[in-house]
Motif scaffolding. Structure first.
Motif, PDB file in Angstrom:
ATOM      1  N   THR A 148       0.810  -1.223   0.000  1.00 11.06           N
ATOM      2  CA  THR A 148       0.000   0.000   0.000  1.00 11.06           C
ATOM      3  C   THR A 148       0.838   1.266   0.000  1.00 11.06           C
ATOM      4  OG1 THR A 148      -0.121  -0.021   2.419  1.00 11.06           O
ATOM      5  CG2 THR A 148      -1.898  -1.150   1.212  1.00 11.06           C
ATOM      6  N   ALA A 149       2.155   1.142  -0.014  1.00 13.53           N
ATOM      7  CA  ALA A 149       3.040   2.313   0.027  1.00 13.53           C
ATOM      8  C   ALA A 149       2.954   3.088  -1.276  1.00 13.53           C
ATOM      9  CB  ALA A 149       4.478   1.879   0.290  1.00 13.53           C
ATOM     10  N   ASP A 150       2.937   4.411  -1.183  1.00 12.65           N
ATOM     11  CA  ASP A 150       2.944   5.248  -2.383  1.00 12.65           C
ATOM     12  C   ASP A 150       4.216   6.085  -2.462  1.00 12.65           C
ATOM     13  OD1 ASP A 150       2.475   7.042  -0.374  1.00 12.65           O
ATOM     14  OD2 ASP A 150       0.614   7.828  -1.204  1.00 12.65           O
ATOM     15  N   THR A 151       5.242   5.638  -1.758  1.00 11.16           N
ATOM     16  CA  THR A 151       6.537   6.304  -1.760  1.00 11.16           C
ATOM     17  C   THR A 151       7.360   5.806  -2.940  1.00 11.16           C
ATOM     18  OG1 THR A 151       6.457   6.397   0.643  1.00 11.16           O
ATOM     19  CG2 THR A 151       8.598   6.742  -0.383  1.00 11.16           C
ATOM     20  N   SER A 152       8.050   6.713  -3.590  1.00 10.08           N
ATOM     21  CA  SER A 152       8.927   6.340  -4.704  1.00 10.08           C
ATOM     22  C   SER A 152      10.339   6.137  -4.187  1.00 10.08           C
ATOM     23  CB  SER A 152       8.947   7.436  -5.771  1.00 10.08           C
ATOM     24  OG  SER A 152       7.663   7.615  -6.313  1.00 10.08           O
ATOM     25  N   PHE A 153      10.974   5.090  -4.659  1.00 10.64           N
ATOM     26  CA  PHE A 153      12.351   4.804  -4.301  1.00 10.64           C
ATOM     27  C   PHE A 153      13.188   4.796  -5.568  1.00 10.64           C
ATOM     28  CE2 PHE A 153       9.858   2.842  -0.945  1.00 10.64           C
ATOM     29  CZ  PHE A 153      10.538   3.227   0.193  1.00 10.64           C
ATOM     30  N   VAL A 154      14.381   5.315  -5.484  1.00  9.45           N
ATOM     31  CA  VAL A 154      15.316   5.286  -6.605  1.00  9.45           C
ATOM     32  C   VAL A 154      16.492   4.434  -6.174  1.00  9.45           C
ATOM     33  CG1 VAL A 154      16.846   6.646  -8.086  1.00  9.45           C
ATOM     34  CG2 VAL A 154      14.622   7.583  -7.363  1.00  9.45           C
ATOM     35  N   LEU A 155      16.753   3.392  -6.925  1.00 11.48           N
ATOM     36  CA  LEU A 155      17.872   2.520  -6.653  1.00 11.48           C
ATOM     37  C   LEU A 155      18.954   2.761  -7.697  1.00 11.48           C
ATOM     38  CD1 LEU A 155      15.942  -0.800  -5.982  1.00 11.48           C
ATOM     39  CD2 LEU A 155      16.723   0.866  -4.314  1.00 11.48           C
ATOM     40  N   SER A 156      20.152   2.798  -7.255  1.00 14.00           N
ATOM     41  CA  SER A 156      21.246   2.964  -8.210  1.00 14.00           C
ATOM     42  C   SER A 156      22.388   2.043  -7.775  1.00 14.00           C
ATOM     43  CB  SER A 156      21.703   4.407  -8.280  1.00 14.00           C
ATOM     44  OG  SER A 156      22.267   4.806  -7.054  1.00 14.00           O
ATOM     45  N   GLY A 157      23.170   1.722  -8.700  1.00  7.02           N
ATOM     46  CA  GLY A 157      24.314   0.859  -8.398  1.00  7.02           C
ATOM     47  C   GLY A 157      25.221   0.807  -9.614  1.00  7.02           C
ATOM     48  N   SER A 158      26.304   0.138  -9.434  1.00  5.34           N
ATOM     49  CA  SER A 158      27.221  -0.020 -10.563  1.00  5.34           C
ATOM     50  C   SER A 158      27.696  -1.464 -10.585  1.00  5.34           C
ATOM     51  CB  SER A 158      28.401   0.942 -10.447  1.00  5.34           C
ATOM     52  OG  SER A 158      29.153   0.644  -9.282  1.00  5.34           O
ATOM     53  N   MET A 159      28.024  -1.891 -11.746  1.00 10.18           N
ATOM     54  CA  MET A 159      28.545  -3.261 -11.894  1.00 10.18           C
ATOM     55  C   MET A 159      29.918  -3.149 -12.541  1.00 10.18           C
ATOM     56  SD  MET A 159      25.186  -5.269 -13.256  1.00 10.18           S
ATOM     57  CE  MET A 159      25.998  -6.827 -13.276  1.00 10.18           C
ATOM     58  N   SER A 160      30.823  -3.908 -12.044  1.00  5.08           N
ATOM     59  CA  SER A 160      32.140  -3.894 -12.681  1.00  5.08           C
ATOM     60  C   SER A 160      32.128  -4.910 -13.814  1.00  5.08           C
ATOM     61  CB  SER A 160      33.232  -4.227 -11.660  1.00  5.08           C
ATOM     62  OG  SER A 160      33.127  -5.559 -11.241  1.00  5.08           O
ATOM     63  N   ALA A 161      33.031  -4.773 -14.721  1.00  7.90           N
ATOM     64  CA  ALA A 161      33.121  -5.667 -15.871  1.00  7.90           C
ATOM     65  C   ALA A 161      33.417  -7.104 -15.440  1.00  7.90           C
ATOM     66  CB  ALA A 161      34.176  -5.179 -16.852  1.00  7.90           C
ATOM     67  N   ASN A 162      34.066  -7.267 -14.288  1.00  6.39           N
ATOM     68  CA  ASN A 162      34.419  -8.595 -13.809  1.00  6.39           C
ATOM     69  C   ASN A 162      33.217  -9.399 -13.320  1.00  6.39           C
ATOM     70  OD1 ASN A 162      37.051  -7.929 -14.333  1.00  6.39           O
ATOM     71  ND2 ASN A 162      37.521  -7.379 -12.212  1.00  6.39           N
ATOM     72  N   THR A 163      32.142  -8.741 -12.969  1.00  9.92           N
ATOM     73  CA  THR A 163      30.994  -9.459 -12.425  1.00  9.92           C
ATOM     74  C   THR A 163      29.954  -9.796 -13.476  1.00  9.92           C
ATOM     75  OG1 THR A 163      29.875  -7.398 -11.825  1.00  9.92           O
ATOM     76  CG2 THR A 163      31.235  -8.462 -10.113  1.00  9.92           C
ATOM     77  N   CYS A 164      30.116  -9.243 -14.683  1.00 11.14           N
ATOM     78  CA  CYS A 164      29.153  -9.546 -15.749  1.00 11.14           C
ATOM     79  C   CYS A 164      29.621 -10.769 -16.513  1.00 11.14           C
ATOM     80  CB  CYS A 164      29.055  -8.366 -16.721  1.00 11.14           C
ATOM     81  SG  CYS A 164      28.311  -6.926 -15.961  1.00 11.14           S
ATOM     82  N   ALA A 165      28.725 -11.642 -16.787  1.00 12.82           N
ATOM     83  CA  ALA A 165      29.098 -12.854 -17.546  1.00 12.82           C
ATOM     84  C   ALA A 165      28.519 -12.814 -18.922  1.00 12.82           C
ATOM     85  CB  ALA A 165      28.645 -14.087 -16.809  1.00 12.82           C
TER      86      ALA A 165
END
Length: 113
Positions: free
Chosen positions: A96-113
């Motif tokens: 029932t929450a009407d709050t907006s959340f913004v998530l951000s992050g970064s991925m390094s090239a080593n963690t992407c397959a």
């Protein structure tokens, strides 16, 4: 009826009154409030002085409220519950929450397959 000076009234006395009325026993009320039984007795004495009423009388293993205490208790209980509800943080319900959340992050090239 006695004129109560609300500006000087210790509102903690109302919490004690509410618990004593609910339990009808000073020892149990003290335990529930994390106070000693003498502290609860003292708080009741102070509230008696302010209100000009005995509030409760000893009866068997507990206490019996006076007519004035019975008349006051529903209003005191409702006011304390309202204050608790107003001041206590509410539970978060994501459905029932009407709050907006913004998530951000970064991925390094080593963690992407």
């Amino acid at each position: 009826m006695m004129n109560v000076n609300f500006r000087t009234l210790d509102l903690n006395l109302l919490r004690v009154f509410d618990e004593v009325m609910a339990e009808r026993n000073l020892t149990r009320a003290a335990r529930n409030l994390s106070l000693t039984q003498p502290a609860v007795s003292n708080a009741l004495r102070r509230l008696r002085d302010v209100l000009g009423d005995e509030l409760v009388r000893r009866s068997g293993a507990g206490v019996e409220p006076t007519p004035r205490a019975l008349a006051l208790w529903p209003t005191v209980r409702d006011a304390l519950r309202h204050l608790q509800h107003t001041l206590a943080p509410s539970d978060f319900n994501p459905a029932t929450a009407d709050t907006s959340f913004v998530l951000s992050g970064s991925m390094s090239a080593n963690t992407c397959a």
